[in-house]
Design an enzyme around this catalytic site. Structure first.
Site, mmCIF file in Angstrom:
data_model
loop_
_atom_site.group_PDB
_atom_site.id
_atom_site.type_symbol
_atom_site.label_atom_id
_atom_site.label_comp_id
_atom_site.label_asym_id
_atom_site.label_seq_id
_atom_site.Cartn_x
_atom_site.Cartn_y
_atom_site.Cartn_z
ATOM 1 N N SER A 182 0.798 -1.227 0.000
ATOM 2 C CA SER A 182 0.000 0.000 0.000
ATOM 3 C C SER A 182 0.831 1.278 0.000
ATOM 4 O O SER A 182 0.343 2.318 -0.420
ATOM 5 C CB SER A 182 -0.948 0.005 1.199
ATOM 6 O OG SER A 182 -0.226 -0.164 2.398
ATOM 7 N N HIS A 210 -5.314 -3.777 -2.185
ATOM 8 C CA HIS A 210 -5.087 -2.771 -3.238
ATOM 9 C C HIS A 210 -5.087 -3.369 -4.640
ATOM 10 O O HIS A 210 -4.890 -2.648 -5.623
ATOM 11 C CB HIS A 210 -3.783 -2.013 -2.982
ATOM 12 C CG HIS A 210 -3.923 -1.019 -1.886
ATOM 13 N ND1 HIS A 210 -4.458 0.236 -2.069
ATOM 14 C CD2 HIS A 210 -3.654 -1.115 -0.565
ATOM 15 C CE1 HIS A 210 -4.482 0.874 -0.923
ATOM 16 N NE2 HIS A 210 -4.005 0.079 0.017
ATOM 17 N N LYS A 241 -11.968 -0.027 -1.006
ATOM 18 C CA LYS A 241 -11.073 0.769 -1.858
ATOM 19 C C LYS A 241 -11.678 0.841 -3.266
ATOM 20 O O LYS A 241 -12.596 1.612 -3.486
ATOM 21 C CB LYS A 241 -9.664 0.194 -1.803
ATOM 22 C CG LYS A 241 -9.133 0.172 -0.356
ATOM 23 C CD LYS A 241 -7.719 -0.272 -0.253
ATOM 24 C CE LYS A 241 -7.303 -0.568 1.184
ATOM 25 N NZ LYS A 241 -7.376 0.555 2.118
HETATM 26 C C1 LIG Z 1 -2.754 -3.790 2.245
HETATM 27 C C2 LIG Z 1 -3.975 -3.467 3.037
HETATM 28 N N1 LIG Z 1 -4.634 -4.469 3.625
HETATM 29 C C3 LIG Z 1 -5.754 -4.249 4.332
HETATM 30 C C4 LIG Z 1 -6.264 -2.969 4.482
HETATM 31 C C5 LIG Z 1 -7.488 -2.765 5.298
HETATM 32 O O1 LIG Z 1 -8.601 -2.602 4.471
HETATM 33 P P1 LIG Z 1 -9.862 -1.802 5.002
HETATM 34 O O2 LIG Z 1 -9.601 -0.349 4.776
HETATM 35 O O3 LIG Z 1 -10.999 -2.350 4.211
HETATM 36 O O4 LIG Z 1 -9.992 -2.095 6.459
HETATM 37 C C6 LIG Z 1 -5.617 -1.899 3.872
HETATM 38 C C7 LIG Z 1 -6.179 -0.527 4.000
HETATM 39 O O5 LIG Z 1 -5.672 0.360 4.542
HETATM 40 C C8 LIG Z 1 -4.445 -2.150 3.146
HETATM 41 O O6 LIG Z 1 -3.774 -1.146 2.565
#
Ligand SMILES: Cc1ncc(COP(=O)(O)O)c(C=O)c1O
Length: 393
Positions: A182, A210, A241
């Site tokens: 991310s 992502h 997202k």
């Molecule tokens: C790589 C990754 N995994 C999981 C998440 C968590 O997702 P969510 O925003 O749906 O809780 C994020 C979000 O920030 C992320 O970037």
């Protein structure tokens, strides 16, 4: 008078201010769009994860409104008691079909999906072999599981293999990588890690937060992108997202999903999504299946903007996705770059420690399918002007 036992928190905040790490929240005044108003200033928005512009897509909005009219605003319970709506089940069926797995389970967020799954499927005698840049929710899940955490250098599948080879064979081991990282926008070493998992009989897990809606056919994620169907046991995706709504899900075998229904703590102990959420997510999957031009536009915009930043001389790291970091190094400088860009009309958030390493502070950009060429050219012009003024380029 009682002295404040939380006084140390104010001291911690002062320390953040001194290190240039204190951040005011930017407040969105209207819709989350490519052009948006934050803190009452109209800006080109390069900070959301709204890759396909679905947060304001008319079809999603209508489905959410219809569901709210038909079912109300809340689910009223956790899933295993009285909070499983027909819409939740319909979404899980649709996601399983989309991901080409036997079943899926939807969680309140991607964070809950990762943390809830890792902590449920492993115990204290087991091992987790994890990329050093994996998301915080994987790390928290690993800690909750009390399994032994072994970290391998970023994307280094040979190092992961060496770790796995040295582990006792009679214990369970899960190998975990993000599909797309991310903060750097690069892709996990998924095919190579699958080979290691196959060789040693490990559980293979990917966090495709992502990659969902971005990579693979119609946005099916990195497993589809690499043609690894059947070789990844646990696929996590997010609905927050590119899907434009809220939630996370796990896709895998029927046994995995039924086990999570019984043992994943966010599923058991936290109220399920309100009706509008699964309804809008269902509409989003329909959009992914019927409007592939959105993903094409996302990638056209990505190539244009990334190429533009590189031509200006910025260090964009190793990104292979619409996430393009502008790496500055020093946190104070990254915050300054972000603030001055904001004054110029571009919102690109600064990211510092602990989200990234102390010497890798950056301004992170994410283009979306709904940015126009004019938006992106304007943003590049601002980056060039401000970057030169601050000596970043
Ligand atoms: C790589 C990754 N995994 C999981 C998440 C968590 O997702 P969510 O925003 O749906 O809780 C994020 C979000 O920030 C992320 O970037």
């Amino acid at each position: 008078m009682r002295s404040d036992p939380l006084r140390y928190l104010a001291d911690e905040l002062d320390s953040l201010r001194q290190q240039g790490l204190y951040r005011q929240l930017r407040v969105l005044d209207g819709e989350q769009k490519a052009h948006a108003s934050f803190d009452h200033r109209s800006v080109v928005n390069l900070s959301s994860n709204n890759y396909l512009g679905l947060t304001t897509h008319p079809a999603l909005r209508e489905r959410a409104l219809d569901a709210t009219r038909a079912f109300g605003v809340g689910s009223g319970s956790v899933r295993p008691i009285a909070g499983t709506l027909s819409l939740h089940m319909e979404l899980e069926r649709k996601l399983a079909e989309f991901k080409q797995t036997e079943a899926t389970v939807v969680f309140q967020s991607g964070f809950a999906a990762n943390a809830g799954t890792v902590s449920a499927i492993l115990g204290k005698d087991d091992f987790i072999v994890s990329d050093e840049l994996n998301h915080a929710s994987i790390i928290d899940g690993a800690r909750l599981s009390r399994a032994t955490i072994k970290v391998f250098p970023h994307r280094d599948a040979r190092a992961a293999r060496a770790i796995v080879a040295a582990l006792p064979r009679d214990r369970r081991t899960v190998i975990i990588t993000d599909g797309v990282f991310s903060m750097d926008g690069d892709i996990g070493a998924l095919p190579e890690l699958c080979d290691v998992a196959d060789e040693f009989g490990c559980i293979m897990m990917v966090d495709d937060a992502h990659a969902s809606g971005v990579f693979g056919r119609n946005g099916r994620g990195t497993v589809d992108h690499f043609g690894l169907h059947g070789r990844v046991d646990v696929q996590v995706g997010t609905l927050s997202k590119a899907i434009g709504v809220l939630g996370g899900y796990v896709a895998g075998s029927k046994a995995l999903i039924e086990f999570l229904y019984h043992r994943a703590r966010p599923f058991l102990f936290s109220t399920s999504h309100p009706p509008a959420v699964p309804a809008a997510c269902l509409a989003a999957i329909h959009v992914l299946e019927t409007e592939p031009q959105l993903i094409e536009r996302l990638w056209d915009n990505t190539r244009f903007f990334k190429g533009g930043l590189q031509a200006l001389g910025f260090n964009t790291g190793v990104s292979e996705s619409p996430i393009t970091p502008v790496i500055v190094g020093d946190a104070t400088r990254a915050v300054r770059l972000s603030d001055e860009l904001f004054q110029a009309g571009v919102f690109a958030q600064a990211i510092g420690f602990p989200t990234v390493a102390r010497d890798k502070a950056r301004v992170r950009t994410i283009v979306t399918a709904t940015h126009t060429p004019d938006d992106l050219q304007f943003a590049l012009d601002c980056f060039g002007r401000v970057g030169r003024a601050l000596g970043v380029i």
